[in-house]
Scaffold this motif. Structure first.
Motif, PDB file in Angstrom:
ATOM      1  N   UNK A  86      19.539  41.741  39.592  1.00  0.00           N
ATOM      2  CA  UNK A  86      19.465  43.088  39.723  1.00  0.00           C
ATOM      3  C   UNK A  86      19.674  43.562  41.174  1.00  0.00           C
ATOM      4  N   UNK A  87      19.249  42.980  42.164  1.00  0.00           N
ATOM      5  CA  UNK A  87      19.547  43.111  43.269  1.00  0.00           C
ATOM      6  C   UNK A  87      21.023  42.965  43.713  1.00  0.00           C
ATOM      7  N   UNK A  88      21.552  41.872  43.030  1.00  0.00           N
ATOM      8  CA  UNK A  88      22.944  41.591  43.287  1.00  0.00           C
ATOM      9  C   UNK A  88      23.964  42.871  42.736  1.00  0.00           C
ATOM     10  N   UNK A  89      23.698  43.388  41.560  1.00  0.00           N
ATOM     11  CA  UNK A  89      24.164  44.507  41.123  1.00  0.00           C
ATOM     12  C   UNK A  89      24.235  45.782  42.088  1.00  0.00           C
ATOM     13  N   UNK A  90      22.941  45.977  42.719  1.00  0.00           N
ATOM     14  CA  UNK A  90      22.648  46.982  43.477  1.00  0.00           C
ATOM     15  C   UNK A  90      23.306  46.930  44.841  1.00  0.00           C
ATOM     16  N   UNK A  91      23.304  45.776  45.561  1.00  0.00           N
ATOM     17  CA  UNK A  91      23.567  45.558  46.789  1.00  0.00           C
ATOM     18  C   UNK A  91      24.811  44.553  47.008  1.00  0.00           C
ATOM     19  N   UNK A 113      37.092  24.760  48.025  1.00  0.00           N
ATOM     20  CA  UNK A 113      36.981  25.214  46.983  1.00  0.00           C
ATOM     21  C   UNK A 113      35.509  25.832  46.728  1.00  0.00           C
ATOM     22  N   UNK A 114      35.209  27.245  46.544  1.00  0.00           N
ATOM     23  CA  UNK A 114      33.971  27.637  46.309  1.00  0.00           C
ATOM     24  C   UNK A 114      33.685  28.772  45.166  1.00  0.00           C
ATOM     25  N   UNK A 115      32.701  28.002  44.389  1.00  0.00           N
ATOM     26  CA  UNK A 115      32.416  28.453  43.059  1.00  0.00           C
ATOM     27  C   UNK A 115      31.274  29.433  43.299  1.00  0.00           C
ATOM     28  N   UNK A 116      31.364  30.714  42.752  1.00  0.00           N
ATOM     29  CA  UNK A 116      30.239  31.709  42.747  1.00  0.00           C
ATOM     30  C   UNK A 116      30.078  32.542  41.736  1.00  0.00           C
ATOM     31  N   UNK A 117      29.114  32.942  41.243  1.00  0.00           N
ATOM     32  CA  UNK A 117      28.806  33.536  39.838  1.00  0.00           C
ATOM     33  C   UNK A 117      29.898  34.838  39.668  1.00  0.00           C
ATOM     34  N   UNK A 118      29.625  35.725  40.597  1.00  0.00           N
ATOM     35  CA  UNK A 118      30.180  37.068  40.420  1.00  0.00           C
ATOM     36  C   UNK A 118      29.374  37.660  39.475  1.00  0.00           C
ATOM     37  N   UNK A 119      30.491  38.602  38.488  1.00  0.00           N
ATOM     38  CA  UNK A 119      29.695  39.387  37.711  1.00  0.00           C
ATOM     39  C   UNK A 119      29.924  38.793  36.126  1.00  0.00           C
ATOM     40  N   UNK A 147      31.960  23.741  47.205  1.00  0.00           N
ATOM     41  CA  UNK A 147      30.805  24.567  47.504  1.00  0.00           C
ATOM     42  C   UNK A 147      30.395  25.290  46.114  1.00  0.00           C
ATOM     43  N   UNK A 148      29.079  25.341  46.005  1.00  0.00           N
ATOM     44  CA  UNK A 148      28.802  26.146  44.848  1.00  0.00           C
ATOM     45  C   UNK A 148      27.714  27.236  45.580  1.00  0.00           C
ATOM     46  N   UNK A 149      27.774  28.369  45.137  1.00  0.00           N
ATOM     47  CA  UNK A 149      27.201  29.453  45.837  1.00  0.00           C
ATOM     48  C   UNK A 149      26.476  30.393  44.754  1.00  0.00           C
ATOM     49  N   UNK A 150      25.532  30.721  44.819  1.00  0.00           N
ATOM     50  CA  UNK A 150      24.658  31.669  43.955  1.00  0.00           C
ATOM     51  C   UNK A 150      24.545  33.122  44.361  1.00  0.00           C
ATOM     52  N   UNK A 151      24.831  33.903  43.501  1.00  0.00           N
ATOM     53  CA  UNK A 151      25.035  35.310  43.978  1.00  0.00           C
ATOM     54  C   UNK A 151      25.989  35.535  44.927  1.00  0.00           C
ATOM     55  N   UNK A 152      27.131  35.215  44.932  1.00  0.00           N
ATOM     56  CA  UNK A 152      28.156  35.574  45.750  1.00  0.00           C
ATOM     57  C   UNK A 152      29.276  36.599  45.396  1.00  0.00           C
ATOM     58  N   UNK A 176      34.618  40.917  36.792  1.00  0.00           N
ATOM     59  CA  UNK A 176      34.111  42.051  35.902  1.00  0.00           C
ATOM     60  C   UNK A 176      34.534  42.060  34.598  1.00  0.00           C
ATOM     61  N   UNK A 177      33.533  41.859  33.727  1.00  0.00           N
ATOM     62  CA  UNK A 177      33.656  41.589  32.395  1.00  0.00           C
ATOM     63  C   UNK A 177      34.523  42.829  31.698  1.00  0.00           C
ATOM     64  N   UNK A 178      35.587  42.410  30.816  1.00  0.00           N
ATOM     65  CA  UNK A 178      36.090  43.711  29.968  1.00  0.00           C
ATOM     66  C   UNK A 178      35.256  43.363  28.558  1.00  0.00           C
ATOM     67  N   UNK A 179      35.442  44.613  27.682  1.00  0.00           N
ATOM     68  CA  UNK A 179      35.109  44.365  26.313  1.00  0.00           C
ATOM     69  C   UNK A 179      35.900  43.235  25.412  1.00  0.00           C
ATOM     70  N   UNK A 180      36.948  43.002  25.765  1.00  0.00           N
ATOM     71  CA  UNK A 180      37.729  41.955  25.097  1.00  0.00           C
ATOM     72  C   UNK A 180      37.562  40.541  26.119  1.00  0.00           C
ATOM     73  N   UNK A 181      37.349  40.795  27.202  1.00  0.00           N
ATOM     74  CA  UNK A 181      37.157  39.414  28.168  1.00  0.00           C
ATOM     75  C   UNK A 181      35.994  39.407  28.965  1.00  0.00           C
ATOM     76  N   UNK A 182      34.783  38.836  28.349  1.00  0.00           N
ATOM     77  CA  UNK A 182      33.439  38.894  29.157  1.00  0.00           C
ATOM     78  C   UNK A 182      33.353  37.647  29.995  1.00  0.00           C
ATOM     79  N   UNK A 183      34.165  36.533  30.039  1.00  0.00           N
ATOM     80  CA  UNK A 183      34.073  35.602  30.507  1.00  0.00           C
ATOM     81  C   UNK A 183      35.408  35.046  31.250  1.00  0.00           C
TER      82      UNK A 183
END
Length: 249
Positions: A86-91, A113-119, A147-152, A176-183
């Motif tokens: 929730x904080x990730x989406x707001x800040x 190479x840095x892997x992070x969750x994003x949206x 590198x693996x980063x959470x909430x980046x 950012x997920x689209x209605x036809x491409x959530x992943x």
């Protein structure tokens, strides 16, 4: 008159319906009277639910770390100043900064190479490792770290590169997920990254998903950006690739 009225209850097809085979876009949905067909409405609601789920999906950190170790390269793990989704989406600003207790030894890499969750964390969970499996064997001449980063956010790579030491970063992030491409997976590359780097100095490869850009094609384009960035000592708007990957000035 009654016959004419009853016809309005029939499902009416759209003359462009054959175009639906060429795109996942919501085109040629037809109509039932003055409304969309029930199936189209239910399909929209289903895709909207998938999109919401994608935004709140979590990194499978343990699984990803085990998979990253299989490449037999140095692996780092960080978290940003964000404490939960929730904080990730707001800040979004806090997703660009590492947590205060982040420590790491200098590595002085050519590429991080840095892997992070994003949206859409599931884009990382499902597609990041296959992309690394495709690209890493092609980069034997470079010194590489993972590198693996959470909430980046994308810009987190700049601080990480300064902390660890790297000439180039490739940020693999859930788009950012689209209605036809959530992943959908995106890759942002930056030559000479440092805090304060602005977006025109990055290159982006986007829409890596089952109905978009394939992992193989994304790897080919990523290799092009890596090699050209090191050759020309730059990245961003001055470095572009056309369909044939030739440089455009």
């Amino acid at each position: 008159m009654s016959k004419q009225l009853s016809n309005k209850n029939y499902l009416q097809t759209d003359p462009w319906e054959n175009l639906r085979s060429l795109s996942k876009a919501r085109i040629a949905l037809g109509n039932s009277g003055g409304s969309l067909p029930t199936a189209a409405v239910l399909h929209f609601q289903e895709d909207h639910a998938f999109t919401k789920d994608a935004i709140y999906s979590d990194l499978k950190e343990k699984q990803l770390l085990e998979q990253l170790k299989e490449f037999q390269l140095p692996v780092y793990q960080f978290q940003t100043k964000i404490s939960d989704r929730k904080e990730y989406l707001k800040r979004p600003d806090l997703g660009k900064k590492l947590a205060e207790n982040s420590e790491a030894e200098k590595g002085n890499y050519d590429i991080l190479f840095i892997l992070t969750d994003g949206l859409a964390a599931d884009a990382i969970n499902e597609r990041a490792i296959p992309l690394l499996q495709e690209i890493l064997p092609k980069l034997s001449e470079y010194k590489i770290g993972l590198c693996l980063v959470k909430y980046g956010r994308v810009a987190i790579g700049d601080e990480i590169a300064e902390k660890i030491g790297s000439k180039f970063t490739a940020i693999l992030i859930g788009e950012r997920p689209g209605l036809s491409s959530p992943k959908s997976l995106g890759v942002y590359t930056t030559f000479h990254p440092k805090p304060g780097t602005t977006d025109e100095r990055r290159n982006c490869i986007s829409n890596i998903h089952e109905n978009g850009l394939s992992v193989e094609k994304a790897s080919e384009l990523l290799q092009y950006f890596i090699n050209e960035s090191f050759r020309r000592k730059l990245s961003g708007v001055k470095l572009k690739a056309g369909n044939d990957h030739h440089l455009e000035e």
